[in-house]
Enzyme design. Structure first.
Site, short mmCIF file in Angstrom:
data_model
loop_
_atom_site.label_atom_id
_atom_site.label_comp_id
_atom_site.label_asym_id
_atom_site.label_seq_id
_atom_site.Cartn_x
_atom_site.Cartn_y
_atom_site.Cartn_z
N CYS A 136 86.85 55.85 36.61
CA CYS A 136 86.20 55.72 35.25
C CYS A 136 86.34 57.23 34.61
O CYS A 136 87.53 57.60 34.40
CB CYS A 136 85.02 55.18 35.49
SG CYS A 136 84.59 54.40 33.85
N GLU B 280 83.67 50.75 43.55
CA GLU B 280 82.41 51.26 44.55
C GLU B 280 81.34 50.20 44.18
O GLU B 280 80.53 50.13 44.95
CB GLU B 280 82.13 52.67 44.46
CG GLU B 280 81.43 52.95 43.01
CD GLU B 280 82.29 53.19 41.73
OE1 GLU B 280 83.59 52.86 42.09
OE2 GLU B 280 82.12 53.58 40.63
N HIS C 233 85.86 50.19 38.66
CA HIS C 233 84.76 50.88 39.63
C HIS C 233 84.97 49.95 41.05
O HIS C 233 83.93 49.04 41.12
CB HIS C 233 83.21 50.77 39.09
CG HIS C 233 83.09 51.71 37.99
ND1 HIS C 233 82.83 52.79 38.40
CD2 HIS C 233 83.24 51.44 36.70
CE1 HIS C 233 82.50 53.50 37.02
NE2 HIS C 233 82.62 52.44 36.15
#
Lengths: 80, 224
Positions: free
Chosen positions: B87, B199, B197
């Site tokens: 990002c 994660e 994302h």
């Protein structure tokens, strides 16, 4: 000396913000507006008094930070 | 695997990233601050997480890309250390010229926050070697400037050299990115940037752990 840096997206790069402005103008009843493009204006107060040197420094600033030359073009104007 | 997460003022997704790295590797990442001039010794992976470094002033990632720690990140990348940017991290890597192209304002002009379907396009990178080309992963996106742009020549090279690592699957391109590109890598293959994302899709609490194999890929690659 004052420097004025005009930064615009390169002509080949689509400008969705400019497009949105054009739509809004048309919705307000303004006709006859072709392509609209949006950019940035950055003004800098410089200690430098020599125009040549000032332009050189501002050009370096543009290359290193002020503009992203992958997508943007810049123009430098100097005022005494 | 020893990793370091790099922080700038305005970064706000580092906790998720640190947790994902810890789940995958069993080791807590180091943390480096933007004013540091060196990375901790012996790190295998540098991660730049998401957020809004310097409030996205000037251009997203522009100011962070010129901060002291980035000189150390660039030097590490040149030595072959793996670098991942997610990002805002991706935006910073393009602004630092570690990755080609630029991330522009979303074509729809709105901040998008949703789960997209992410397709693996290259399964032999340090971040995808546990997956297969064509695998589709649900993955969250949350950004305002994720519209990937590169000139035609650069695009041709990226596509021809298999350097498009991830694409938004058909019908899920959230931002107008050219060729539905969601993530790319550098020529050497040690720097990867992506807008989504991963994660935030690594454990049950996230709704699924489909993106955990990405992080396990790095651990495996480093151990190999």
């Amino acid at each position: 000396m004052k420097a004025i840096v005009k930064i615009m997206l390169r002509p080949a790069v689509l400008d969705p913000q400019g497009k949105a402005i054009a739509h809004a103008l048309s919705a307000l009843g303004f006709s006859g507006v072709g392509e609209v493009r949006q950019g940035k204006l950055i003004t800098l107060e410089l200690d430098e008094t020599d125009a040549e040197k000032a332009r050189e420094t501002v050009k370096e600033m543009c290359e290193k930070l002020l503009a992203n030359t992958v997508i943007e073009d810049y123009e430098i104007e100097l005022e005494a | 695997m020893q990793s370091v997460v790099v922080l700038f003022p305005g970064i706000n997704r580092e906790h998720d990233m640190i947790r994902a790295l810890e789940i995958a590797s069993g080791r807590k990442p180091h943390v480096a601050w933007h004013t540091d001039t060196a990375l901790p010794k012996g790190v295998d992976l540098v991660v730049i997480p998401g957020g809004f470094s310097y409030g996205d002033y000037l251009r997203a990632g522009a100011i962070a890309a010129r901060s002291p720690i980035m000189r150390a990140v660039i030097a590490a990348a040149e030595k072959g250390v793996k670098v991942l940017g997610v990002c805002n991290g991706f935006q910073i890597l393009t602004e630092a010229h570690l990755l080609p192209g630029a991330l522009m304002r979303n074509a729809g002009l709105k901040f998008v926050c949703r789960t997209v379907r992410l397709r693996v396009e290259n399964d032999s990178t340090f971040f995808t070697n546990r997956l297969k080309k064509g695998d589709i992963l649900p993955c969250p996106v949350a950004h305002h400037d994720g519209n990937y742009y590169a000139d035609e020549e650069t695009l041709k090279r990226l596509e021809g050299e298999g350097r498009v690592v991830f694409r938004y699957a058909e019908g899920t391109n959230p931002n107008g990115s050219v060729n539905d590109i969601a993530g790319v890598m550098n020529e050497r293959g040690n720097v990867i940037g992506m807008m989504p994302h991963p994660e935030d899709r690594v454990e049950a609490l996230h709704g699924g752990d489909e993106c955990l194999p990405l992080f396990l890929s790095i651990v495996e690659e480093v151990a190999a």
